[in-house]
Design a protein around this motif. Structure first.
Motif, short mmCIF file in Angstrom:
data_model
loop_
_atom_site.label_atom_id
_atom_site.label_comp_id
_atom_site.label_asym_id
_atom_site.label_seq_id
_atom_site.Cartn_x
_atom_site.Cartn_y
_atom_site.Cartn_z
N LEU A 159 0.85 -1.18 0.00
CA LEU A 159 0.00 0.00 0.00
C LEU A 159 0.89 1.24 0.00
N HIS A 160 0.60 2.18 -0.91
CA HIS A 160 1.53 3.27 -1.16
C HIS A 160 1.14 4.59 -0.48
N THR A 161 -0.12 4.84 -0.26
CA THR A 161 -0.50 6.13 0.30
C THR A 161 -0.14 6.19 1.78
N GLU A 162 0.02 7.41 2.28
CA GLU A 162 0.45 7.59 3.66
C GLU A 162 -0.52 7.01 4.68
N PRO A 163 -1.84 7.29 4.56
CA PRO A 163 -2.78 6.69 5.53
C PRO A 163 -2.73 5.17 5.50
N ARG A 164 -2.62 4.61 4.32
CA ARG A 164 -2.57 3.15 4.22
C ARG A 164 -1.27 2.61 4.78
N SER A 165 -0.21 3.36 4.65
CA SER A 165 1.06 2.92 5.23
C SER A 165 0.95 2.81 6.74
N ARG A 166 0.22 3.75 7.34
CA ARG A 166 0.00 3.66 8.78
C ARG A 166 -0.80 2.41 9.12
N ASP A 167 -1.78 2.11 8.27
CA ASP A 167 -2.57 0.90 8.50
C ASP A 167 -1.69 -0.35 8.40
N VAL A 168 -0.78 -0.34 7.43
CA VAL A 168 0.13 -1.49 7.28
C VAL A 168 0.99 -1.65 8.52
N SER A 169 1.46 -0.53 9.05
CA SER A 169 2.27 -0.60 10.27
C SER A 169 1.47 -1.17 11.43
N THR A 170 0.21 -0.77 11.50
CA THR A 170 -0.66 -1.29 12.55
C THR A 170 -0.85 -2.80 12.39
N VAL A 171 -1.07 -3.23 11.14
CA VAL A 171 -1.24 -4.66 10.87
C VAL A 171 0.02 -5.42 11.27
N ARG A 172 1.17 -4.85 10.96
CA ARG A 172 2.43 -5.52 11.31
C ARG A 172 2.56 -5.69 12.82
N ARG A 173 2.19 -4.65 13.56
CA ARG A 173 2.27 -4.74 15.02
C ARG A 173 1.30 -5.80 15.54
N LYS A 174 0.10 -5.83 14.95
CA LYS A 174 -0.88 -6.82 15.38
C LYS A 174 -0.39 -8.24 15.09
N LEU A 175 0.22 -8.42 13.92
CA LEU A 175 0.74 -9.74 13.57
C LEU A 175 1.89 -10.14 14.50
#
Length: 268
Positions: free
Chosen positions: A89-105
């Motif tokens: 995911l390339h957009t900034e808001p989505r990047s934050r979501d990806v980071s959140t997903v990584r932490r959850k994983l």
């Protein structure tokens, strides 16, 4: 997606000659399948018996089961990281979501060793559902299995104070209300077809099956204790009540009893 069994087992301590036995074990659980290819296919870099020319493949659930049973913690973490990075995911808001997903994983990985064994099946099923959602292949049956697994995961409390039941009830009510026009159309067609013998209608069970959605009938049947295990006599005696409920709830009166009761209620 399918994952090559030879790849999943390549870094384990299991000897190659024992792979088929382990593949068969996972296949019995619905996590792996053997795909046979014609003799025209050749696989470079793989030792495939020319007699059967077949390969074992695993579902995403099978991948995680193999990882949790046979991999080290570092390898398990690598699987989780690879899983969550499937979509970039390339957009900034989505990047934050990806980071959140990584932490959850990461949190999930840390808790896996402490999770009760009976939760593992639910976790695998939910991960499979997430994967299908990410891949755009999510189907109704997959959602059904995931939701049912969560509903059965624990005792959610009493019916008088259950946010979960309220949420499910609200959603069901909205879905049933949205179906009203199609039900009305079907009922009107039925009335036209039976106009000459409106006082000699089919049995209540036959009417409910023909005119109302299966989900409505299923809900009321189980609510009233008339599931498939019920005796035929009990179902026959209670079905007229079930039919009346469906007639009133859907604002589509069919039977004479429903018309009389409705008129009596309106007059009061």
């Amino acid at each position: 997606p399918l994952y090559l069994g030879a790849d999943l087992f390549s870094n384990t301590d299991i000897r190659t000659e024992n792979h088929p036995r382990h593949h068969a074990k996972f296949a019995k659980k619905g996590l792996a399948t053997k795909i046979h290819f014609s003799s025209a296919f050749r696989f470079h870099g793989l030792k495939v018996p020319t007699v059967n020319n077949s390969l074992w493949f695993y579902s995403i659930q099978g991948l995680f089961r193999v990882a949790f049973e046979m991999y080290s913690k570092q390898e398990q973490l690598a699987v989780l990281e690879n899983f969550q990075s499937k979509q970039t995911l390339h957009t900034e808001p989505r990047s934050r979501d990806v980071s959140t997903v990584r932490r959850k994983l990461q949190d999930l990985h840390d808790k896996l060793s402490e999770s009760p064994a009976d939760y593992l099946e639910t976790i695998l099923l939910l991960l499979e559902t997430v994967n299908q959602c990410m891949s755009g292949n999510l189907e109704e049956k997959d959602v059904k299995e995931a939701v049912l697994a969560l509903l059965k995961a624990k005792d959610w409390g009493g019916v008088y104070s259950s946010p979960l039941l309220c949420c499910v009830g609200r959603w069901l009510g909205q879905q049933f209300h949205a179906a009203n026009s199609s039900i009305s159309h079907k009922v009107e067609g039925f009335k036209v077809h039976h106009i000459e013998r409106i006082s000699d209608l089919p049995p209540a069970e036959e009417l409910t099956t023909e005119l109302f959605p299966e989900a409505m009938r299923t809900l009321l049947l189980h609510w009233m204790g008339l599931s498939d295990e019920s005796t035929l006599e009990k179902r026959r005696s209670e079905y007229p009540i079930l039919l009346l409920i469906l007639e009133f709830a859907n604002h589509n009166l069919i039977t004479g009893v429903a018309h009389v009761l409705y008129s009596s209620l309106i007059c009061k």
